[in-house]
Design a protein around this motif. Structure first.
Motif, PDB file in Angstrom:
ATOM      1  N   ASN A  61       0.827  -1.212   0.000  1.00  0.00           N
ATOM      2  CA  ASN A  61       0.000   0.000   0.000  1.00  0.00           C
ATOM      3  C   ASN A  61       0.860   1.260   0.000  1.00  0.00           C
ATOM      4  N   GLN A  63       3.855   1.519  -1.295  1.00  0.00           N
ATOM      5  CA  GLN A  63       4.435   1.656  -2.637  1.00  0.00           C
ATOM      6  C   GLN A  63       3.422   2.248  -3.614  1.00  0.00           C
ATOM      7  N   VAL A  64       2.195   1.797  -3.535  1.00  0.00           N
ATOM      8  CA  VAL A  64       1.135   2.331  -4.404  1.00  0.00           C
ATOM      9  C   VAL A  64       0.927   3.813  -4.111  1.00  0.00           C
ATOM     10  N   LEU A  65       0.844   4.159  -2.841  1.00  0.00           N
ATOM     11  CA  LEU A  65       0.659   5.551  -2.451  1.00  0.00           C
ATOM     12  C   LEU A  65       1.811   6.417  -2.948  1.00  0.00           C
ATOM     13  N   SER A  66       3.016   5.904  -2.825  1.00  0.00           N
ATOM     14  CA  SER A  66       4.182   6.637  -3.294  1.00  0.00           C
ATOM     15  C   SER A  66       4.113   6.885  -4.804  1.00  0.00           C
ATOM     16  N   GLN A  67       3.714   5.873  -5.560  1.00  0.00           N
ATOM     17  CA  GLN A  67       3.589   6.043  -7.014  1.00  0.00           C
ATOM     18  C   GLN A  67       2.469   7.008  -7.378  1.00  0.00           C
ATOM     19  N   GLN A  68       1.374   6.959  -6.609  1.00  0.00           N
ATOM     20  CA  GLN A  68       0.276   7.908  -6.852  1.00  0.00           C
ATOM     21  C   GLN A  68       0.740   9.335  -6.592  1.00  0.00           C
ATOM     22  N   LYS A  69       1.542   9.503  -5.560  1.00  0.00           N
ATOM     23  CA  LYS A  69       2.083  10.818  -5.225  1.00  0.00           C
ATOM     24  C   LYS A  69       2.971  11.336  -6.352  1.00  0.00           C
ATOM     25  N   LEU A  71       2.874  10.388  -9.514  1.00  0.00           N
ATOM     26  CA  LEU A  71       2.017  10.646 -10.669  1.00  0.00           C
ATOM     27  C   LEU A  71       1.294  11.979 -10.524  1.00  0.00           C
ATOM     28  N   LYS A  72       0.720  12.238  -9.364  1.00  0.00           N
ATOM     29  CA  LYS A  72      -0.013  13.474  -9.153  1.00  0.00           C
ATOM     30  C   LYS A  72       0.916  14.675  -9.289  1.00  0.00           C
ATOM     31  N   THR A  74       3.624  14.829 -11.045  1.00  0.00           N
ATOM     32  CA  THR A  74       4.000  14.937 -12.459  1.00  0.00           C
ATOM     33  C   THR A  74       2.882  15.582 -13.258  1.00  0.00           C
ATOM     34  N   GLN A  76       0.641  17.674 -12.263  1.00  0.00           N
ATOM     35  CA  GLN A  76       0.400  19.054 -11.847  1.00  0.00           C
ATOM     36  C   GLN A  76       1.456  20.017 -12.375  1.00  0.00           C
TER      37      GLN A  76
END
Length: 77
Positions: A61, A63-69, A71-72, A74, A76
């Protein structure tokens, strides 16, 4: 003279039969103790496995959160 029966206790002296029975009782008690010990070890192993599973899920979880962060951040720019 008194006659002694084989396989009997006479005068407090254990004969072959009573020694064998005593040894059998000791082995049964030992096996019961080993079984109880195995049950306890199994219980703790199951608890450890459950905690390791939770840890793996939490790490995934994160790792997923880190990748979402990433992506977001990038998107913005």
């Amino acid at each position: 003279m008194s006659s002694m029966k084989p396989n009997s206790v006479h005068g407090g002296v254990k004969t072959h039969s009573s020694r064998s029975s005593s040894r059998r009782s000791e082995l049964i008690a030992l096996k019961q103790a080993e079984a109880e010990s195995a049950k306890i070890k199994l219980k703790y192993t199951q608890q450890e496995a459950a905690l390791l599973k939770q840890k793996a899920e939490s790490e995934a979880n994160l790792q997923v959160l880190s990748q979402q962060k990433v992506l977001k951040a990038t998107l913005q720019k």
